[in-house]
Design an enzyme around this catalytic site. Structure first.
Site, PDB file in Angstrom:
ATOM      1  N   ASP A  83     -10.123 -11.944  16.896  1.00 37.98           N
ATOM      2  CA  ASP A  83     -10.371 -10.480  15.904  1.00 37.98           C
ATOM      3  C   ASP A  83     -12.126 -10.417  16.279  1.00 37.98           C
ATOM      4  O   ASP A  83     -12.864  -9.800  14.996  1.00 37.98           O
ATOM      5  CB  ASP A  83     -10.282 -10.183  13.900  1.00 37.98           C
ATOM      6  CG  ASP A  83     -10.227  -9.658  13.770  1.00 37.98           C
ATOM      7  OD1 ASP A  83     -10.037  -8.211  14.872  1.00 37.98           O
ATOM      8  OD2 ASP A  83     -10.815  -9.094  12.669  1.00 37.98           O
TER       9      ASP A  83
ATOM     10  N   CYS B 206      -0.616  -2.157   1.649  1.00 35.35           N
ATOM     11  CA  CYS B 206       1.541  -1.777   2.571  1.00 35.35           C
ATOM     12  C   CYS B 206       2.210  -3.444   2.330  1.00 35.35           C
ATOM     13  O   CYS B 206       3.105  -2.914   2.694  1.00 35.35           O
ATOM     14  CB  CYS B 206       0.948  -0.960   3.675  1.00 35.35           C
ATOM     15  SG  CYS B 206      -0.406  -2.244   4.421  1.00 35.35           S
TER      16      CYS B 206
ATOM     17  N   CYS C 211       6.094  -4.312   0.532  1.00 33.31           N
ATOM     18  CA  CYS C 211       7.251  -4.806   1.779  1.00 33.31           C
ATOM     19  C   CYS C 211       7.837  -5.700   1.810  1.00 33.31           C
ATOM     20  O   CYS C 211       7.377  -6.766   1.543  1.00 33.31           O
ATOM     21  CB  CYS C 211       6.025  -5.139   3.316  1.00 33.31           C
ATOM     22  SG  CYS C 211       7.383  -5.660   4.633  1.00 33.31           S
TER      23      CYS C 211
ATOM     24  N   CYS D 238      13.811   1.914   5.906  1.00 29.56           N
ATOM     25  CA  CYS D 238      12.277   1.535   5.100  1.00 29.56           C
ATOM     26  C   CYS D 238      11.002   2.718   5.623  1.00 29.56           C
ATOM     27  O   CYS D 238      10.367   2.284   6.291  1.00 29.56           O
ATOM     28  CB  CYS D 238      12.429   0.387   4.826  1.00 29.56           C
ATOM     29  SG  CYS D 238      11.065  -0.262   3.659  1.00 29.56           S
TER      30      CYS D 238
ATOM     31  N   CYS E 297       5.897   0.772   3.378  1.00 28.18           N
ATOM     32  CA  CYS E 297       4.469   1.103   3.320  1.00 28.18           C
ATOM     33  C   CYS E 297       3.920   2.355   3.138  1.00 28.18           C
ATOM     34  O   CYS E 297       2.691   2.455   2.801  1.00 28.18           O
ATOM     35  CB  CYS E 297       4.190  -0.354   4.349  1.00 28.18           C
ATOM     36  SG  CYS E 297       4.996   1.137   5.916  1.00 28.18           S
TER      37      CYS E 297
ATOM     38  N   CYS F 183      12.505  -3.327  10.600  1.00 25.53           N
ATOM     39  CA  CYS F 183      12.357  -1.556  10.099  1.00 25.53           C
ATOM     40  C   CYS F 183      13.156  -1.505   9.761  1.00 25.53           C
ATOM     41  O   CYS F 183      13.234  -0.317   7.705  1.00 25.53           O
ATOM     42  CB  CYS F 183      10.859  -0.895   9.846  1.00 25.53           C
ATOM     43  SG  CYS F 183       9.546  -1.851  10.105  1.00 25.53           S
TER      44      CYS F 183
END
Length: 365
Positions: free
Chosen positions: A145, A255, A259, A202, A205, A199
């Site tokens: 990152d 979020c 989940c 759904c 989030c 996913c």
């Protein structure tokens, strides 16, 4: 002593070394990310990166590993779980409950321990060193990152998971509570197989996001994201978004907390990500009282330190204002008044706003 291995055997060996270094998974991606460029270009053109000017400055270099590090032929990707070792069953509900206690300061789970940049970077470099001992000199560069790298795209392509509708990576056996890192290498390694997405229909989030920053599946407007506002954004927080931030003072996990896949999130085996004193369960008033010296002491080696004391106070002032709107409390009011003449204009403005949120105490006739 050099090991004579073909490319596939070398990948298997790298994966084994990765496990020894506490990585949850090691994968390999190719360097052709051209299919991701149109989406990246559109996201930047829409200004969704907010104040993060470096994203626009680097342009398409993020999607071109061989331009970022000339000679790169493959990208080794790594995933590391970060839930603290003392995380209890039902942790998602426990974390959501913190949001219902307006006077409690909520710091994102990943930021309560040691700075993950340092943990991952050191271990990725150790992994790179092991590769070089085995096969000889390898042109490489380690990232956590920390540069224009399309982390999630590379991770997805190398089988680390799929992109959830919140844009984070999801894994069927680990949810999304993990960090990602990469080693760009000048070795031609066979890519590991990508996985399918799970996913389905759904949209939990998207629905839960306090500021509706997830504007569509796999599309995030950083300018509305509480993580961006409390960490990356340097100036005043937009007035219309302040009431939506609640008591979140550094990052936002909403979020991830809703989940369904995070019921499978795994605990880190490392003590590095255990919560530090003051960063879990503390009150807004306690943290707002930290002097700059105390802030620096408590956040030494923490990812929080990089936002500085000024932004720390800004974030806390917003949370204190939101708490006051929820319930009048002299303690909160006194804490804000103590910072009303702070040298920073940014802090003063947010304190002034927070004081206007106070409901007058109800008096019986």
């Amino acid at each position: 002593m050099k090991i004579v291995l073909d490319a596939a055997q070398l990948v298997s060996q790298i994966q084994a070394w990765g496990q020894e270094l506490a990585f949850s998974q090691i994968g390999v991606a190719g360097v052709d990310l051209s299919a991701a460029e149109p989406g990246l270009r559109a996201w930047l053109s829409a200004g969704c990166h907010g104040d993060m000017a470096y994203m626009a400055a680097h342009g398409m270099k993020r999607a071109r590993p061989a331009e970022l590090v000339p000679g790169t032929l493959s990208v080794i990707t790594a995933r590391m779980d970060y839930l603290p070792r003392d995380t209890r069953e039902g942790w998602q509900a426990l974390e959501l409950a913190r949001l219902d206690r307006p006077g409690e300061a909520v710091v994102s789970v990943y930021a309560r321990g040691r700075d993950y940049h340092k943990v991952l970077r050191n271990r990725l470099q150790t992994l790179a060193d092991r590769i070089q001992v085995a096969v000889g000199p390898v042109g490489h560069r380690v990232f956590t990152d920390s540069a224009p790298v399309l982390e999630a795209e590379l991770a997805q392509r190398s089988g680390q998971g799929w992109r959830g509708k919140h844009t984070l990576l999801l894994h069927r056996e680990a949810g999304s509570m993990f960090f990602l890192g990469e080693i760009y290498v000048d070795l031609a390694l066979p890519p590991t197989e990508a996985v399918s997405e799970h996913c389905g229909a759904c949209t939990a989030c998207i629905a839960v996001c306090p500021t509706q920053a997830i504007t569509a599946p796999q599309r995030l407007d950083a300018r509305r994201c509480i993580s961006y506002l409390t960490i990356e954004h340097a100036g005043a927080i937009p007035l219309e978004l302040r009431p939506l931030m609640g008591n979140r003072i550094y990052g936002c996990d909403d979020c991830q907390l809703v989940c369904p896949w995070n019921k499978f999130a795994r605990l880190s085996p490392l003590p590095d990500f255990d919560a530090r004193e003051g960063l879990r369960g503390s009150t807004l008033v306690e943290l707002f009282a930290w002097s700059e010296a105390e802030f620096l002491r408590h956040t030494e080696g923490s990812p929080i330190r990089r936002i500085g004391h000024e932004r720390w106070l800004r974030n806390l002032a917003v949370a204190l204002g939101n708490a006051l709107r929820s319930e009048f409390d002299e303690t909160l009011l006194n804490a804000l008044h103590a910072r009303a003449e702070h040298p920073s204009e940014l802090v003063r403005e947010h304190v002034t706003w927070a004081l206007t949120q106070a409901r007058p105490p109800h008096r019986s006739p």
